[in-house]
Design an enzyme around this catalytic site. Structure first.
Site, PDB file in Angstrom:
ATOM      1  N   GLU A 211       0.865  -0.969   0.092  1.00 46.07           N
ATOM      2  CA  GLU A 211      -0.088  -0.122   0.084  1.00 46.07           C
ATOM      3  C   GLU A 211       0.857   1.166   0.126  1.00 46.07           C
ATOM      4  O   GLU A 211       0.632   2.282   0.637  1.00 46.07           O
ATOM      5  CB  GLU A 211      -1.064   0.122   1.291  1.00 46.07           C
ATOM      6  CG  GLU A 211      -2.100  -0.906   1.052  1.00 46.07           C
ATOM      7  CD  GLU A 211      -3.147  -1.000   1.971  1.00 46.07           C
ATOM      8  OE1 GLU A 211      -2.872  -0.160   2.905  1.00 46.07           O
ATOM      9  OE2 GLU A 211      -4.155  -1.902   1.939  1.00 46.07           O
TER      10      GLU A 211
ATOM     11  N   GLU B 158      -5.143  -8.446  -0.563  1.00 43.52           N
ATOM     12  CA  GLU B 158      -6.179  -7.889   0.595  1.00 43.52           C
ATOM     13  C   GLU B 158      -7.452  -7.747  -0.240  1.00 43.52           C
ATOM     14  O   GLU B 158      -7.536  -6.997  -1.055  1.00 43.52           O
ATOM     15  CB  GLU B 158      -5.784  -6.812   1.080  1.00 43.52           C
ATOM     16  CG  GLU B 158      -4.438  -7.019   2.001  1.00 43.52           C
ATOM     17  CD  GLU B 158      -4.117  -5.742   3.073  1.00 43.52           C
ATOM     18  OE1 GLU B 158      -4.880  -5.152   3.218  1.00 43.52           O
ATOM     19  OE2 GLU B 158      -2.845  -5.583   3.024  1.00 43.52           O
TER      20      GLU B 158
END
Length: 494
Positions: free
Chosen positions: A174, A293
């Site tokens: 991320e 995810e």
């Protein structure tokens, strides 16, 4: 009557087992009192890991587990998790729940956990706060043959003479957010730098780049612009998609049932648009999607810890339906996806287990993974559905099918909260034995969930079916049909 055509000549690809992967982060109760209870705990354990969870996890054939994060990985120093006298640190999540990291579970412990459950480890490397040389050293420590380097000797001193088998390495996490708040072109240059040094350690290791947050198509566009001119040390392109929440995690309305499923269904559109950008740069060979995810993200506090475990949430039949719907999408696009990791395994977000002390229960999501494991390493065949209808903007049937070892496996999720689905199967280019078996996951109340007090409220059951006749898929229910394939081009299938 709804009709599902099984298009046997139209093989999409082989469903990689890694599409049924999992994710464990050092956050809340995932490790401490979740997976890890400690070697001296009165709770039954195997070298510190909760024995009951290991046994149950083993049964669903987990192919891969991602670690140590997540956001946590971007502040993680791998040396904190090896050897004796491990330091106590501020965790990335300490600001949220005032918990500190003891580093009891590090490289050796996590690799052992994966060995215990039969899964491959997938390590996420700290890109935003450690230099590339540290990533290289971690790989050296893990992968170098016995006695060849000082780090390999240190690994042996710490109890593991032979190299670990760690085939997957994520280069950052991320990085558009907690992983450095980078712009995509800046991250792409960083990825090129890190991956050059990391691939030099072990050319067989698969390196994954950090991709977008959901529908941020600009990230993929800008990353590919920079990456396409590089030496292309990349074997996969990560993407995250949380479908958020709709209403209370347990006491949601009928309208919120459909809103949650509508949001979940968007993952197909999103992954396709990113894939088309990848195709536009000719990067299909390097950029197969790694959706490491995914899941529902409900408001904190609905799980049994009542908020003590950060982001722990209860899992109802609605979450199971999201799981089935998502896995059907992944099966149907297995030619574009090489891995997916539901977030997360225990006591957090879209989990398969809830634990506390002696308690260890499975959620409805666990049962979906159990039912769907038969798709692993099977050939996905295209399906066409006729006579379906939309409610609140979504189709009521989610379907995928695969063939393996002479059997067809058909997973059907009936998203309708009101009506059973009457389904007819029509094989095209093949035929099925009439006698088949069907696993069913359903409850008369689609808010139903398992608790420590009542751990088997939602439990699947088996029934015999005749696939030459109409099959009933109950409202808000999920089924897996196993039928003998009696006539087809067998050379096309595993």
């Amino acid at each position: 009557m709804k009709k599902i055509c099984l298009m046997y000549p139209d093989v999409i690809g082989v469903i990689k087992p890694e599409i049924y992967g999992h994710f464990t982060e050092h956050i809340g109760g995932v490790f401490y009192d979740g997976l890890w209870v400690g070697k001296d705990s009165p709770i039954a354990n195997i070298h510190g890991f909760r024995k009951e969870l290991i046994n149950r996890f083993n049964k669903i054939n987990p192919p891969v587990v991602r670690w140590p994060g997540g956001c946590y990985s971007e502040t993680y120093d791998w040396r904190d998790g090896i050897g004796e006298n491990r330091p106590r640190r501020i965790n990335w999540w300490t600001a949220y729940d005032n918990r500190y990291e003891t580093n009891e579970v590090g490289t050796h412990e996590f690799a052992e956990f994966c060995s215990l459950v039969g899964a491959k480890p997938y390590f996420a490397v700290n890109l935003s706060s450690l230099p590339p040389l540290e990533a290289r050293k971690w790989m050296d420590y893990c992968l170098s043959p016995q006695g060849t380097t000082s780090l390999a000797c240190e690994r042996e001193k710490n109890g593991h003479a032979e190299p670990f088998s760690i085939p997957y390495w994520g280069v950052g996490n991320e990085n558009w957010g907690g992983g450095g708040n980078m712009a995509p072109d800046i991250y792409a240059h960083e990825y090129r730098k890190y991956s050059e040094l990391m691939s030099n350690v072990a050319s067989e290791a698969k390196l994954f780049a950090c991709g977008p947050n959901g529908d941020d198509y600009n990230w993929t566009q800008k990353f590919m612009e920079v990456f396409s001119a590089s030496e292309k040390h990349m074997a996969g392109y990560s993407m995250h998609y949380y479908c958020g929440s709709a209403g209370d995690p347990v006491r949601f309305t009928r309208k919120e049932w459909y809103e949650m499923l509508r949001r979940s269904a968007r993952i197909e559109e999103i992954l396709l648009r990113h894939w088309h950008i990848i195709q536009g740069y000719g990067m299909e060979q390097y950029g197969r999607l790694v959706i490491d995810e995914w899941g529902c993200w409900h408001p904190n506090g609905s799980g049994p810890s009542k908020g003590r475990n950060l982001f722990e949430q209860q899992s109802t039949m609605r979450d199971a339906m999201v799981t089935a719907q998502t896995l059907n999408v992944f099966n149907n696009h297995c030619d574009k996806i090489q891995m997916a990791n539901v977030a997360q395994l225990v006591n957090n977000l879209h989990c398969l287990f809830l634990t506390s002390g002696d308690h260890c229960i499975v959620t409805p999501t666990y049962h979906v993974f159990d039912m769907y494991q038969v798709h692993q390493n099977a050939a996905a065949v295209r399906t066409l559905t006729y006579g379906d209808q939309q409610i609140e903007g979504i189709n009521t049937l989610s379907v995928s099918a695969s063939v393996k070892e002479g059997f067809t496996f058909i997973s059907i999720a009936n998203l309708s909260a009101e009506d059973d689905a009457v389904v007819e199967l029509e094989p095209v280019g093949g035929s099925l034995d009439a006698d088949a078996e069907m696993d069913v996951l359903v409850h008369e109340d689609y808010h139903a969930h398992n608790t420590f007090e009542n751990p088997k409220v939602v439990t699947p059951f088996k029934q015999a079916v005749n696939v030459h006749q109409a099959i009933i898929v109950p409202r808000a229910g999920i089924v897996m049909i196993k039928a003998k394939l009696t006539k087809s081009n067998d050379s096309m299938y595993p």
